[in-house]
Scaffold this motif. Structure first.
Motif, PDB file in Angstrom:
ATOM      1  N   ASP A 341      96.528  77.742  32.249  1.00  0.00           N
ATOM      2  CA  ASP A 341      97.234  78.236  31.067  1.00  0.00           C
ATOM      3  C   ASP A 341      97.300  79.757  31.001  1.00  0.00           C
ATOM      4  O   ASP A 341      97.718  80.326  29.996  1.00  0.00           O
ATOM      5  CB  ASP A 341      96.595  77.681  29.793  1.00  0.00           C
ATOM      6  CG  ASP A 341      95.117  78.049  29.642  1.00  0.00           C
ATOM      7  OD1 ASP A 341      94.622  78.880  30.433  1.00  0.00           O
ATOM      8  OD2 ASP A 341      94.465  77.501  28.735  1.00  0.00           O
ATOM      9  N   GLU A 390      89.951  79.134  22.368  1.00  0.00           N
ATOM     10  CA  GLU A 390      91.056  79.057  23.327  1.00  0.00           C
ATOM     11  C   GLU A 390      90.671  79.574  24.709  1.00  0.00           C
ATOM     12  O   GLU A 390      91.453  79.475  25.648  1.00  0.00           O
ATOM     13  CB  GLU A 390      92.275  79.803  22.792  1.00  0.00           C
ATOM     14  CG  GLU A 390      92.807  79.190  21.503  1.00  0.00           C
ATOM     15  CD  GLU A 390      94.264  79.503  21.258  1.00  0.00           C
ATOM     16  OE1 GLU A 390      95.057  79.447  22.211  1.00  0.00           O
ATOM     17  OE2 GLU A 390      94.598  79.794  20.100  1.00  0.00           O
ATOM     18  N   ARG A 395      88.310  73.546  27.457  1.00  0.00           N
ATOM     19  CA  ARG A 395      89.567  73.330  26.751  1.00  0.00           C
ATOM     20  C   ARG A 395      90.483  72.392  27.556  1.00  0.00           C
ATOM     21  O   ARG A 395      90.515  72.447  28.793  1.00  0.00           O
ATOM     22  CB  ARG A 395      90.264  74.657  26.471  1.00  0.00           C
ATOM     23  CG  ARG A 395      90.693  75.469  27.690  1.00  0.00           C
ATOM     24  CD  ARG A 395      91.175  76.851  27.261  1.00  0.00           C
ATOM     25  NE  ARG A 395      91.768  77.643  28.328  1.00  0.00           N
ATOM     26  CZ  ARG A 395      91.134  78.587  29.018  1.00  0.00           C
ATOM     27  NH1 ARG A 395      89.850  78.848  28.771  1.00  0.00           N
ATOM     28  NH2 ARG A 395      91.766  79.266  29.952  1.00  0.00           N
ATOM     29  N   SER A 397      93.600  72.393  28.137  1.00  0.00           N
ATOM     30  CA  SER A 397      94.675  73.010  28.934  1.00  0.00           C
ATOM     31  C   SER A 397      94.230  73.404  30.329  1.00  0.00           C
ATOM     32  O   SER A 397      95.069  73.697  31.192  1.00  0.00           O
ATOM     33  CB  SER A 397      95.228  74.239  28.207  1.00  0.00           C
ATOM     34  OG  SER A 397      94.191  75.157  27.907  1.00  0.00           O
ATOM     35  N   ALA A 400      94.858  70.598  33.813  1.00  0.00           N
ATOM     36  CA  ALA A 400      95.952  70.540  34.792  1.00  0.00           C
ATOM     37  C   ALA A 400      95.578  71.337  36.024  1.00  0.00           C
ATOM     38  O   ALA A 400      95.070  72.459  35.917  1.00  0.00           O
ATOM     39  CB  ALA A 400      97.229  71.105  34.172  1.00  0.00           C
TER      40      ALA A 400
END
Length: 408
Positions: A341, A390, A395, A397, A400
């Protein structure tokens, strides 16, 4: 045998590690910093020093980088002119009406997002940067961007760290963690152990070595090249970007007029993941600084590939044919860690209490200093300048895989 001991040991002598050590020291912590080679040997010593606000997008990323950008004004007061800090903005030039259409939408979108930006016509672009070739038909201008010499910044701040009592051990590779059960209680180095209450791991792409400790850090290396050439007389006090970098950024690729074919070069080799983020700047001594050929090595190899050097030189001579006899002083590449991300990882490792990760900085010149402050606040038990959710290692994200060509 112990090499040293500390309240906090920071592993990594780049921009993240040194700013972390600095902010910890200002809060009264006893700090040791360890670097496997010399300070700023890795990515912090191998980039062009750009403070690129114009291509940051996403609410949290913008807050993070604005906070990091603001810290340089404070560091300039502390360190003086030692790190060539300039705040003159950046331009992205273009050659075609198709590119102009996309960059007009880019400027409008940046203004809507609260950034300062403008679209310059042919005359205004050449007045702002007389070095531009005549076939450039316009440019964007982002006044919030700036430039430093990152290795000079790291070394100057390290001197301030020493003044504050930080012990810095260069040429001291860390071999692993010291553990008491699952708790992290220091590190092992080639020169002896360093017991500590907390360990901050700030080694960029080399954070993947934590695999040996059972910790997976989901980052992937991409390699950015840079070339330093002899001084030139033409005035250039801003960062110049060519149009090719547009395809790297989601907020540009999502613009209505965007098409990949507007922003490609026959010199790029997409089958080998070789692309070019064309940029040009000058040092305070007048040297021309160019970059950045980029690729994705399977191994942690920070040597400039021959094809990358050719790409950078071909682009330079296509844009500035008058520099065909300009001498090359040095060329190098750096390995930048990327996450799925594009946000860094700043978190306490649940599996190994006492270990804090500060890694994954794909735009470390901006996010590095604020990371240092956040880590110091976290370890000190203070209110945080920004929430860290974040940036969590856990997290969703990050799930992936980071594969193929990296896009921001």
């Amino acid at each position: 045998m112990n090499l040293d001991k500390a309240g906090v040991v920071v592993v990594g002598g780049g921009i993240v590690g040194v700013t972390t050590a600095y902010f910890l020291a200002t809060k009264g912590h006893d700090v040791v910093l360890l670097e496997q080679r010399e300070l700023a040997h890795g990515a912090s010593g191998r980039n062009l020093g750009f403070l690129h606000m114009q291509n940051r997008h996403g609410d949290y990323a913008v807050k993070l980088t604005r906070a990091g950008r603001a810290l340089y004004d404070d560091f300039a007061d502390i360190l003086g002119p030692a790190f060539e800090y300039r705040s003159n903005g950046a331009m992205t030039f273009f050659y075609t009406d198709d590119q102009r259409r996309v960059y007009k939408e880019f400027v409008e979108a940046r203004i809507a997002d609260g950034f300062k930006a403008e679209l310059l016509d042919d005359q205004a672009a050449h007045e702002a940067a007389p070095i531009l070739p005549p076939d450039v038909i316009g440019a964007t201008f982002s006044p919030e961007d700036g430039q430093i010499r990152t290795p000079k910044f790291v070394r100057a701040l390290a001197q301030e760290c020493r003044r504050l009592g930080v012990r810095i051990h260069e040429n001291t590779p860390v071999l692993g963690l010291l553990r008491n059960g699952s708790k992290t209680v220091g590190v092992q180095t080639i020169s002896g152990n360093v017991p500590a209450n907390r360990v901050v791991w700030a080694t960029g792409i080399w954070s993947t070595m934590l695999e040996s400790e059972g910790i997976t850090v989901p980052i992937k290396a991409h390699r950015l090249g840079a070339v330093l050439l002899a001084p030139v007389e033409e005035k250039l006090d801003k960062i110049l970007n060519g149009p090719l970098a547009a395809k790297q950024y989601a907020h540009i690729r999502n613009l209505p007029s965007y098409k990949d074919e507007y922003f490609t070069s026959p010199s790029e080799d997409h089958s080998q993941g070789l692309e070019h983020m064309e940029c040009v700047a000058k040092t305070e001594n007048g040297n021309l600084f160019i970059g950045c050929p980029m690729d994705y090595p399977e191994q942690l190899d920070d040597r400039m590939p021959a094809a990358g050097l050719k790409l950078a030189i071909d682009s330079l001579l296509r844009t500035f044919p008058n520099y065909r006899t300009l001498g090359i002083e040095s060329a190098w590449a750096g390995l930048v860690p990327a996450t799925a991300d594009s946000l860094p990882i700043v978190d306490e490792v649940e599996e190994l209490p006492g270990l804090v990760l500060a890694t994954g900085h794909v735009y470390g010149n901006l996010a590095g200093p604020i990371t240092g402050r956040l880590v110091a606040e976290l370890i000190s038990g203070e209110d945080l300048s920004l929430p860290l959710d974040e940036l969590s290692l856990y997290r969703p994200s990050l799930a992936a895989p980071v594969e193929g060509v990296i896009r921001y």
